[in-house]
Enzyme design. Sequence first.
Site, PDB file in Angstrom:
ATOM      1  N   SER A   1       0.835  -1.215   0.000  1.00  0.00           N
ATOM      2  CA  SER A   1       0.000   0.000   0.000  1.00  0.00           C
ATOM      3  C   SER A   1       0.863   1.255   0.000  1.00  0.00           C
ATOM      4  O   SER A   1       0.602   2.206  -0.741  1.00  0.00           O
ATOM      5  CB  SER A   1      -0.872   0.040   1.254  1.00  0.00           C
ATOM      6  OG  SER A   1      -1.891  -0.894   1.181  1.00  0.00           O
TER       7      SER A   1
ATOM      8  N   ARG B   1     -12.830 -13.963  -1.561  1.00  0.00           N
ATOM      9  CA  ARG B   1     -12.093 -14.625  -0.475  1.00  0.00           C
ATOM     10  C   ARG B   1     -12.999 -15.315   0.543  1.00  0.00           C
ATOM     11  O   ARG B   1     -12.529 -16.185   1.283  1.00  0.00           O
ATOM     12  CB  ARG B   1     -11.135 -13.636   0.215  1.00  0.00           C
ATOM     13  CG  ARG B   1      -9.950 -13.301  -0.668  1.00  0.00           C
ATOM     14  CD  ARG B   1      -8.903 -12.451   0.009  1.00  0.00           C
ATOM     15  NE  ARG B   1      -7.791 -12.216  -0.902  1.00  0.00           N
ATOM     16  CZ  ARG B   1      -6.979 -11.161  -0.848  1.00  0.00           C
ATOM     17  NH1 ARG B   1      -7.155 -10.240   0.090  1.00  0.00           N
ATOM     18  NH2 ARG B   1      -5.995 -11.040  -1.711  1.00  0.00           N
TER      19      ARG B   1
ATOM     20  N   GLY C   1      -5.284  -3.909  -7.939  1.00  0.00           N
ATOM     21  CA  GLY C   1      -6.547  -3.227  -7.655  1.00  0.00           C
ATOM     22  C   GLY C   1      -6.330  -1.843  -7.066  1.00  0.00           C
ATOM     23  O   GLY C   1      -7.084  -0.907  -7.340  1.00  0.00           O
TER      24      GLY C   1
ATOM     25  N   ARG D   1       1.444   4.214  -3.128  1.00  0.00           N
ATOM     26  CA  ARG D   1       1.216   5.635  -2.868  1.00  0.00           C
ATOM     27  C   ARG D   1       2.495   6.441  -3.061  1.00  0.00           C
ATOM     28  O   ARG D   1       2.465   7.577  -3.564  1.00  0.00           O
ATOM     29  CB  ARG D   1       0.680   5.819  -1.445  1.00  0.00           C
ATOM     30  CG  ARG D   1      -0.773   5.354  -1.301  1.00  0.00           C
ATOM     31  CD  ARG D   1      -1.090   5.024   0.134  1.00  0.00           C
ATOM     32  NE  ARG D   1      -2.500   4.742   0.367  1.00  0.00           N
ATOM     33  CZ  ARG D   1      -3.100   3.573   0.086  1.00  0.00           C
ATOM     34  NH1 ARG D   1      -2.418   2.595  -0.470  1.00  0.00           N
ATOM     35  NH2 ARG D   1      -4.387   3.396   0.367  1.00  0.00           N
TER      36      ARG D   1
ATOM     37  N   ASP E   1      -7.083  -7.526   4.853  1.00  0.00           N
ATOM     38  CA  ASP E   1      -6.290  -8.471   4.046  1.00  0.00           C
ATOM     39  C   ASP E   1      -5.796  -9.658   4.864  1.00  0.00           C
ATOM     40  O   ASP E   1      -5.276 -10.628   4.299  1.00  0.00           O
ATOM     41  CB  ASP E   1      -5.106  -7.743   3.399  1.00  0.00           C
ATOM     42  CG  ASP E   1      -5.578  -6.719   2.370  1.00  0.00           C
ATOM     43  OD1 ASP E   1      -6.687  -6.895   1.822  1.00  0.00           O
ATOM     44  OD2 ASP E   1      -4.847  -5.748   2.114  1.00  0.00           O
TER      45      ASP E   1
ATOM     46  N   SER F   1     -13.368   2.093   2.643  1.00  0.00           N
ATOM     47  CA  SER F   1     -12.388   1.667   1.639  1.00  0.00           C
ATOM     48  C   SER F   1     -11.288   2.708   1.513  1.00  0.00           C
ATOM     49  O   SER F   1     -11.538   3.847   1.110  1.00  0.00           O
ATOM     50  CB  SER F   1     -13.074   1.461   0.290  1.00  0.00           C
ATOM     51  OG  SER F   1     -12.095   1.388  -0.728  1.00  0.00           O
TER      52      SER F   1
HETATM   53  C1  S3P Z   1      -5.678  -1.137   0.035  1.00  0.00           C
HETATM   54  C2  S3P Z   1      -6.901  -1.097   0.648  1.00  0.00           C
HETATM   55  C3  S3P Z   1      -7.729  -2.269   0.891  1.00  0.00           C
HETATM   56  C4  S3P Z   1      -6.925  -3.555   0.800  1.00  0.00           C
HETATM   57  C5  S3P Z   1      -6.034  -3.589  -0.393  1.00  0.00           C
HETATM   58  C6  S3P Z   1      -5.069  -2.423  -0.367  1.00  0.00           C
HETATM   59  C7  S3P Z   1      -4.965   0.107  -0.201  1.00  0.00           C
HETATM   60  O1  S3P Z   1      -8.771  -2.300  -0.066  1.00  0.00           O
HETATM   61  O2  S3P Z   1      -7.768  -4.676   0.786  1.00  0.00           O
HETATM   62  O3  S3P Z   1      -5.284  -4.792  -0.422  1.00  0.00           O
HETATM   63  O4  S3P Z   1      -3.739   0.085  -0.467  1.00  0.00           O
HETATM   64  O5  S3P Z   1      -5.597   1.168  -0.123  1.00  0.00           O
HETATM   65  P1  S3P Z   1     -10.110  -1.417   0.159  1.00  0.00           P
HETATM   66  O6  S3P Z   1      -9.678  -0.049   0.468  1.00  0.00           O
HETATM   67  O7  S3P Z   1     -10.878  -1.462  -1.115  1.00  0.00           O
HETATM   68  O8  S3P Z   1     -10.824  -2.106   1.286  1.00  0.00           O
END
Ligand code: S3P
Length: 438
Positions: A21, A356, A95, A25, A325, A168
């Site tokens: 994460s 999941r 994602g 960023r 996660d 989220s």
């Molecule tokens: C993440 C946020 C989470 C997490 C993903 C990474 C991020 O998803 O499950 O693996 O880096 O912001 P959500 O924000 O959609 O819950």
Amino acid sequence: MTRFDPSDPLRGSLRPPSDKSVSHRAALIAAMGEGTTPISGYLDAADTRSTLGAVEAVGARVEGAEPGRIGAELKVHGVGLRGAGPATIDVGNAGTLLRLLPGWLAGQEGESWLLDGDDSIRRRPVDRIAAPLREMGARISCREERLPPLEIEGAPLRGIAYEMPIASAQVKSCLLFAGLLAEGETRVIEPAPSRDHTERMLAAAGVEVRREDAEGKASAGGGTVVVRPAGRLEPGPLRVPADISSAAFFVVAATLLVGSEAVLLDVGVNPTRTGLLDILERMGASVEVEERREEGGEPIATLRVRAAELRGTEVGGAEVPRAIDELPLVALAACFAEGTTTIRDAAELRRKESDRIETVSAALNALGGRVEPTADGIAVEGTGGLRGGAIDSHGDHRIAMLGAVAGLASREGVEVRGMDAAAVSYPGFEADLAALLS
Ligand code: S3P
């Protein structure tokens, strides 16, 4: 098929790979920045390579990313907040990249972008970002109104107040990025606090970003995140700690394997990410958080994990985004516990790299667990152990690594089909595991 046999205890110490994460960023914010931003400890994995590819596609230059060599120090020469060039972008399996990047691009007038990715990405919903971005004035189209590919045409944006239906961090971060280029303030209301790496990094880059509680007062906990438009970003040197979501596999393995004592170094312990530690503590685990300190704007620590006997627990509410996660690992640990464990309020698990709720339940049941998928979670009847057998990762990195940990702790071993998926977040997983077992 990769086989993981019942094993000796885990012993020794290692630094798990860098945080996924935070790496995504760091690359995006460095690309938005002026001049050159050094990033130390950038994660060298498939997902975060996709992000480097994306920032290069829009015109940023990345130095030090030769295959197999990133991590020590990367330099990103930014294009500036309003300087992204038009591009077709392959987000691969990432994602987070798919959800964050459109926030930055949507406000850049006169340009357009196409985002697409692998088969799994094409099943990940993007309406969760498209809808609020459109409210801000963005021009976005996607397949069947909710799936990638995603087309973005830069347009003038205005700040909005958006109440997120689910907690989220991806949606929040996307809207905060869009808010940098919008007119007026952008407010994102969270039902429960989600990871706040974006807020920390933007604030360090000179952006006016703050958290308010329900009464509009500055707040450290939940509530609303408010961002003001920015002229320019000056990120300064960035540093990425080890990923608690990757450390989590060893935390659970060391907990389950009798006689283990594993030490995990430089782990990010941002309170928005440490739900697993709280859950395991309730279950009776022994995880000591040592040498707490703050570096690069993130709290980090050493985790010392010793084997322990576990009991069942209840997981739900605000704890879910703090452990989202790691919930598959909670279900695995619960199979080894005494009593029942119930995970609720986690329907989001259905929208990850795989569904999941289904993939975890199917995997654990195939190994002899007593696991029931529910609409919004998983119920596990602990039996004190798992027999073993074979599972399929379904191309999901966290399911592959869960299978490995299950194998070590099982009575007969586990064969994992599709172990290569681990490279999405943790390319050296098997080698690191071997190091802790030798
Ligand atoms: C993440 C946020 C989470 C997490 C993903 C990474 C991020 O998803 O499950 O693996 O880096 O912001 P959500 O924000 O959609 O819950």
